[in-house]
Design a protein around this motif. Structure first.
Motif, PDB file in Angstrom:
ATOM      1  N   UNK A  57       0.859  -1.182   0.000  1.00 53.57           N
ATOM      2  CA  UNK A  57       0.000   0.000   0.000  1.00 53.57           C
ATOM      3  C   UNK A  57       0.898   1.236   0.000  1.00 53.57           C
ATOM      4  N   UNK A  58       0.580   2.244  -0.807  1.00 50.84           N
ATOM      5  CA  UNK A  58       1.344   3.492  -0.706  1.00 50.84           C
ATOM      6  C   UNK A  58       1.072   4.149   0.656  1.00 50.84           C
ATOM      7  N   UNK A  59       1.949   5.055   1.076  1.00 50.00           N
ATOM      8  CA  UNK A  59       1.801   5.698   2.390  1.00 50.00           C
ATOM      9  C   UNK A  59       0.477   6.442   2.519  1.00 50.00           C
ATOM     10  N   UNK A  60      -0.039   6.960   1.410  1.00 46.66           N
ATOM     11  CA  UNK A  60      -1.281   7.740   1.456  1.00 46.66           C
ATOM     12  C   UNK A  60      -2.536   6.866   1.586  1.00 46.66           C
ATOM     13  N   UNK A  61      -2.401   5.554   1.393  1.00 49.23           N
ATOM     14  CA  UNK A  61      -3.567   4.656   1.430  1.00 49.23           C
ATOM     15  C   UNK A  61      -3.828   4.157   2.855  1.00 49.23           C
ATOM     16  N   UNK A  62      -5.013   4.427   3.366  1.00 50.65           N
ATOM     17  CA  UNK A  62      -5.415   3.899   4.670  1.00 50.65           C
ATOM     18  C   UNK A  62      -5.815   2.426   4.505  1.00 50.65           C
ATOM     19  N   UNK A  75     -30.533   7.705   2.608  1.00 50.81           N
ATOM     20  CA  UNK A  75     -31.181   6.905   1.564  1.00 50.81           C
ATOM     21  C   UNK A  75     -30.232   6.440   0.458  1.00 50.81           C
ATOM     22  N   UNK A  76     -28.986   6.155   0.804  1.00 49.76           N
ATOM     23  CA  UNK A  76     -28.017   5.633  -0.165  1.00 49.76           C
ATOM     24  C   UNK A  76     -27.634   4.229   0.284  1.00 49.76           C
ATOM     25  N   UNK A  77     -27.877   3.247  -0.572  1.00 49.31           N
ATOM     26  CA  UNK A  77     -27.558   1.866  -0.199  1.00 49.31           C
ATOM     27  C   UNK A  77     -26.187   1.446  -0.692  1.00 49.31           C
ATOM     28  N   UNK A  78     -25.540   2.244  -1.542  1.00 41.42           N
ATOM     29  CA  UNK A  78     -24.241   1.891  -2.092  1.00 41.42           C
ATOM     30  C   UNK A  78     -23.243   3.006  -1.808  1.00 41.42           C
ATOM     31  N   UNK A  79     -22.059   2.628  -1.366  1.00 33.52           N
ATOM     32  CA  UNK A  79     -21.016   3.604  -1.053  1.00 33.52           C
ATOM     33  C   UNK A  79     -19.772   3.281  -1.875  1.00 33.52           C
ATOM     34  N   UNK A  80     -19.202   4.289  -2.503  1.00 30.26           N
ATOM     35  CA  UNK A  80     -18.062   4.094  -3.392  1.00 30.26           C
ATOM     36  C   UNK A  80     -16.759   4.453  -2.699  1.00 30.26           C
ATOM     37  N   UNK A  81     -15.737   3.669  -2.975  1.00 29.16           N
ATOM     38  CA  UNK A  81     -14.406   3.890  -2.437  1.00 29.16           C
ATOM     39  C   UNK A  81     -13.394   3.596  -3.524  1.00 29.16           C
ATOM     40  N   UNK A  82     -12.196   4.147  -3.380  1.00 31.98           N
ATOM     41  CA  UNK A  82     -11.111   3.802  -4.291  1.00 31.98           C
ATOM     42  C   UNK A  82      -9.905   3.451  -3.430  1.00 31.98           C
ATOM     43  N   UNK A  83      -9.322   2.295  -3.689  1.00 34.22           N
ATOM     44  CA  UNK A  83      -8.136   1.849  -2.968  1.00 34.22           C
ATOM     45  C   UNK A  83      -6.992   1.757  -3.972  1.00 34.22           C
ATOM     46  N   UNK A  84      -5.793   2.161  -3.528  1.00 33.32           N
ATOM     47  CA  UNK A  84      -4.613   2.123  -4.386  1.00 33.32           C
ATOM     48  C   UNK A  84      -3.617   1.128  -3.812  1.00 33.32           C
ATOM     49  N   UNK A  85      -3.092   0.267  -4.689  1.00 31.42           N
ATOM     50  CA  UNK A  85      -2.076  -0.713  -4.300  1.00 31.42           C
ATOM     51  C   UNK A  85      -0.930  -0.649  -5.296  1.00 31.42           C
ATOM     52  N   UNK A  86       0.227  -1.173  -4.897  1.00 29.46           N
ATOM     53  CA  UNK A  86       1.392  -1.216  -5.774  1.00 29.46           C
ATOM     54  C   UNK A  86       1.811  -2.675  -5.926  1.00 29.46           C
ATOM     55  N   UNK A  87       1.589  -3.278  -7.112  1.00 28.63           N
ATOM     56  CA  UNK A  87       2.003  -4.672  -7.332  1.00 28.63           C
ATOM     57  C   UNK A  87       3.525  -4.809  -7.240  1.00 28.63           C
TER      58      UNK A  87
END
Length: 195
Positions: free
Chosen positions: A107-112, A122-134
Protein backbone atom coordinates in the motif's frame (compact mmCIF):
# COMPACT_ATOMS: atom_id res chain seq x y z
CA UNK A 1 -27.80 -89.77 24.32
CA UNK A 2 -31.20 -88.49 25.32
CA UNK A 3 -29.55 -85.34 26.59
CA UNK A 4 -27.93 -84.66 23.19
CA UNK A 5 -31.21 -85.16 21.34
CA UNK A 6 -33.04 -83.01 23.87
CA UNK A 7 -30.37 -80.28 23.55
CA UNK A 8 -30.64 -80.29 19.73
CA UNK A 9 -34.43 -80.23 19.90
CA UNK A 10 -34.32 -77.30 22.32
CA UNK A 11 -31.91 -75.39 19.99
CA UNK A 12 -34.23 -75.98 17.00
CA UNK A 13 -37.24 -74.84 19.02
CA UNK A 14 -35.50 -71.63 20.17
CA UNK A 15 -34.39 -70.89 16.59
CA UNK A 16 -37.93 -71.41 15.31
CA UNK A 17 -39.35 -69.02 17.95
CA UNK A 18 -36.72 -66.39 17.10
CA UNK A 19 -37.58 -66.71 13.40
CA UNK A 20 -41.31 -66.29 14.11
CA UNK A 21 -40.56 -63.23 16.26
CA UNK A 22 -38.44 -61.68 13.49
CA UNK A 23 -41.16 -62.31 10.92
CA UNK A 24 -43.66 -60.60 13.23
CA UNK A 25 -41.38 -57.56 13.58
CA UNK A 26 -40.86 -57.44 9.82
CA UNK A 27 -44.61 -57.51 9.20
CA UNK A 28 -45.24 -54.74 11.74
CA UNK A 29 -42.45 -52.70 10.17
CA UNK A 30 -43.91 -53.12 6.69
CA UNK A 31 -47.38 -52.25 8.02
CA UNK A 32 -46.06 -49.03 9.58
CA UNK A 33 -44.17 -48.22 6.38
CA UNK A 34 -47.34 -48.69 4.37
CA UNK A 35 -49.21 -46.43 6.76
CA UNK A 36 -46.68 -43.63 6.48
CA UNK A 37 -46.51 -43.86 2.70
CA UNK A 38 -50.26 -44.10 2.36
CA UNK A 39 -50.84 -40.97 4.45
CA UNK A 40 -48.62 -38.08 3.30
CA UNK A 41 -47.72 -35.61 6.01
CA UNK A 42 -49.56 -32.33 5.79
CA UNK A 43 -48.71 -29.14 7.61
CA UNK A 44 -51.62 -27.60 9.40
CA UNK A 45 -51.33 -23.93 10.25
CA UNK A 46 -53.10 -22.91 13.37
CA UNK A 47 -54.85 -19.55 13.20
CA UNK A 48 -52.51 -16.79 14.39
CA UNK A 49 -49.42 -19.04 14.34
CA UNK A 50 -46.44 -18.06 12.18
CA UNK A 51 -44.70 -20.70 10.09
CA UNK A 52 -41.05 -20.84 11.12
CA UNK A 53 -38.46 -20.83 8.36
CA UNK A 54 -34.93 -22.18 8.71
CA UNK A 55 -32.51 -19.26 8.56
CA UNK A 56 -29.82 -21.20 6.66
CA UNK A 57 -26.31 -19.81 6.62
CA UNK A 58 -26.21 -16.28 7.97
CA UNK A 59 -24.21 -13.79 5.91
CA UNK A 60 -23.56 -10.12 6.47
CA UNK A 61 -25.96 -7.86 4.55
CA UNK A 62 -23.08 -6.43 2.49
CA UNK A 63 -22.15 -6.92 -1.16
CA UNK A 64 -19.13 -5.80 -3.19
CA UNK A 65 -18.53 -4.80 -6.77
CA UNK A 66 -15.18 -3.65 -8.15
CA UNK A 67 -13.31 -2.51 -11.26
CA UNK A 68 -9.58 -2.16 -11.80
CA UNK A 69 -8.54 1.17 -13.32
CA UNK A 70 -5.89 0.81 -16.02
CA UNK A 71 -3.35 -1.94 -16.64
CA UNK A 72 -1.51 -3.14 -13.49
CA UNK A 73 2.29 -2.94 -13.84
CA UNK A 74 4.94 -4.05 -11.32
CA UNK A 75 6.08 -1.13 -9.14
CA UNK A 76 3.37 1.26 -10.41
CA UNK A 77 0.31 2.27 -8.32
CA UNK A 78 -2.98 0.86 -9.57
CA UNK A 79 -6.41 1.98 -8.38
CA UNK A 80 -9.41 -0.23 -7.72
CA UNK A 81 -12.90 1.27 -7.62
CA UNK A 82 -15.09 -0.40 -5.00
CA UNK A 83 -18.84 -0.24 -4.65
CA UNK A 84 -19.98 -1.45 -1.23
CA UNK A 85 -23.73 -1.99 -0.89
CA UNK A 86 -25.92 -2.73 2.10
CA UNK A 87 -29.64 -2.47 2.76
CA UNK A 88 -28.69 -1.07 6.18
CA UNK A 89 -28.21 2.47 4.85
CA UNK A 90 -28.47 4.02 8.32
CA UNK A 91 -25.46 2.11 9.69
CA UNK A 92 -21.72 2.76 9.65
CA UNK A 93 -19.64 0.30 7.60
CA UNK A 94 -15.98 -0.30 8.46
CA UNK A 95 -13.80 -1.45 5.55
CA UNK A 96 -10.45 -3.24 5.95
CA UNK A 97 -7.85 -3.79 3.21
CA UNK A 98 -5.13 -6.43 3.51
CA UNK A 99 -2.66 -8.35 1.38
CA UNK A 100 -3.34 -12.06 0.82
CA UNK A 101 0.29 -13.01 0.08
CA UNK A 102 3.12 -11.10 1.77
CA UNK A 103 5.38 -9.38 -0.75
CA UNK A 104 2.92 -9.58 -3.65
CA UNK A 105 1.68 -5.99 -3.28
CA UNK A 106 2.06 -3.03 -0.97
CA UNK A 107 0.00 0.00 0.00
CA UNK A 108 1.34 3.49 -0.71
CA UNK A 109 1.80 5.70 2.39
CA UNK A 110 -1.28 7.74 1.46
CA UNK A 111 -3.57 4.66 1.43
CA UNK A 112 -5.42 3.90 4.67
CA UNK A 113 -5.87 0.20 5.44
CA UNK A 114 -9.03 0.77 7.53
CA UNK A 115 -11.80 3.17 6.51
CA UNK A 116 -15.09 4.01 8.21
CA UNK A 117 -17.96 4.80 5.85
CA UNK A 118 -20.60 6.95 7.52
CA UNK A 119 -24.30 6.48 6.79
CA UNK A 120 -25.68 8.53 3.93
CA UNK A 121 -29.33 9.52 3.62
CA UNK A 122 -31.18 6.90 1.56
CA UNK A 123 -28.02 5.63 -0.16
CA UNK A 124 -27.56 1.87 -0.20
CA UNK A 125 -24.24 1.89 -2.09
CA UNK A 126 -21.02 3.60 -1.05
CA UNK A 127 -18.06 4.09 -3.39
CA UNK A 128 -14.41 3.89 -2.44
CA UNK A 129 -11.11 3.80 -4.29
CA UNK A 130 -8.14 1.85 -2.97
CA UNK A 131 -4.61 2.12 -4.39
CA UNK A 132 -2.08 -0.71 -4.30
CA UNK A 133 1.39 -1.22 -5.77
CA UNK A 134 2.00 -4.67 -7.33
CA UNK A 135 5.43 -6.13 -6.48
CA UNK A 136 5.50 -9.05 -8.94
CA UNK A 137 3.93 -10.25 -12.17
CA UNK A 138 1.16 -12.82 -12.27
CA UNK A 139 -2.09 -12.96 -10.34
CA UNK A 140 -2.14 -11.33 -6.93
CA UNK A 141 -5.02 -10.70 -4.54
CA UNK A 142 -6.28 -7.82 -2.43
CA UNK A 143 -8.60 -8.87 0.41
CA UNK A 144 -11.42 -6.46 1.23
CA UNK A 145 -13.48 -7.00 4.37
CA UNK A 146 -16.42 -4.92 5.56
CA UNK A 147 -18.30 -5.08 8.84
CA UNK A 148 -21.61 -3.61 9.85
CA UNK A 149 -23.56 -3.58 13.09
CA UNK A 150 -26.88 -5.43 12.66
CA UNK A 151 -29.72 -6.06 15.08
CA UNK A 152 -28.14 -9.49 15.69
CA UNK A 153 -24.63 -8.12 16.33
CA UNK A 154 -21.59 -7.20 14.25
CA UNK A 155 -21.33 -9.10 10.96
CA UNK A 156 -18.42 -9.16 8.51
CA UNK A 157 -18.06 -10.15 4.87
CA UNK A 158 -14.83 -10.54 2.90
CA UNK A 159 -13.86 -10.79 -0.75
CA UNK A 160 -10.57 -11.42 -2.60
CA UNK A 161 -10.04 -9.19 -5.62
CA UNK A 162 -7.79 -10.82 -8.25
CA UNK A 163 -5.35 -8.47 -9.95
CA UNK A 164 -3.55 -9.73 -13.07
CA UNK A 165 -0.18 -7.98 -13.29
CA UNK A 166 1.74 -7.98 -16.59
CA UNK A 167 1.28 -10.37 -19.47
CA UNK A 168 2.69 -13.48 -17.82
CA UNK A 169 0.14 -16.24 -17.50
CA UNK A 170 -0.74 -17.51 -14.10
CA UNK A 171 1.63 -20.36 -13.28
CA UNK A 172 -0.25 -23.43 -12.04
CA UNK A 173 0.95 -24.96 -8.82
CA UNK A 174 1.62 -28.68 -9.15
CA UNK A 175 1.45 -30.79 -6.01
CA UNK A 176 3.32 -34.08 -6.21
CA UNK A 177 4.74 -35.56 -9.40
CA UNK A 178 3.23 -37.34 -12.40
CA UNK A 179 3.84 -41.10 -12.39
CA UNK A 180 2.67 -43.94 -14.60
CA UNK A 181 1.00 -46.85 -12.83
CA UNK A 182 1.38 -50.55 -13.63
CA UNK A 183 -1.74 -50.49 -15.83
CA UNK A 184 -0.50 -47.51 -17.90
CA UNK A 185 -2.65 -44.86 -16.19
CA UNK A 186 -0.94 -41.57 -15.30
CA UNK A 187 -1.60 -40.07 -11.87
CA UNK A 188 -0.12 -37.65 -9.36
CA UNK A 189 1.96 -39.20 -6.61
CA UNK A 190 1.63 -37.31 -3.33
CA UNK A 191 3.70 -39.17 -0.73
CA UNK A 192 3.29 -38.21 2.92
CA UNK A 193 5.90 -35.83 4.30
CA UNK A 194 7.58 -36.51 7.59
CA UNK A 195 7.50 -33.68 10.12
Amino acid sequence: MNRIVLSKLLTVLISALALVACEGDRESMSDSTQETTAKPATAVKKPGAAIEKSPGKLTAPISFDYSIVGNPIVGQPVSINLQISSPLDDRTITVFYRVNEAGSLTFPESQLETITLLPLAEVTSRNQQVTVVPQREGRIYLVVSAEVETDGGTMMRSMSIPIQVGNSPRAPTVNGELVEGPDGEVGISMPAKEP
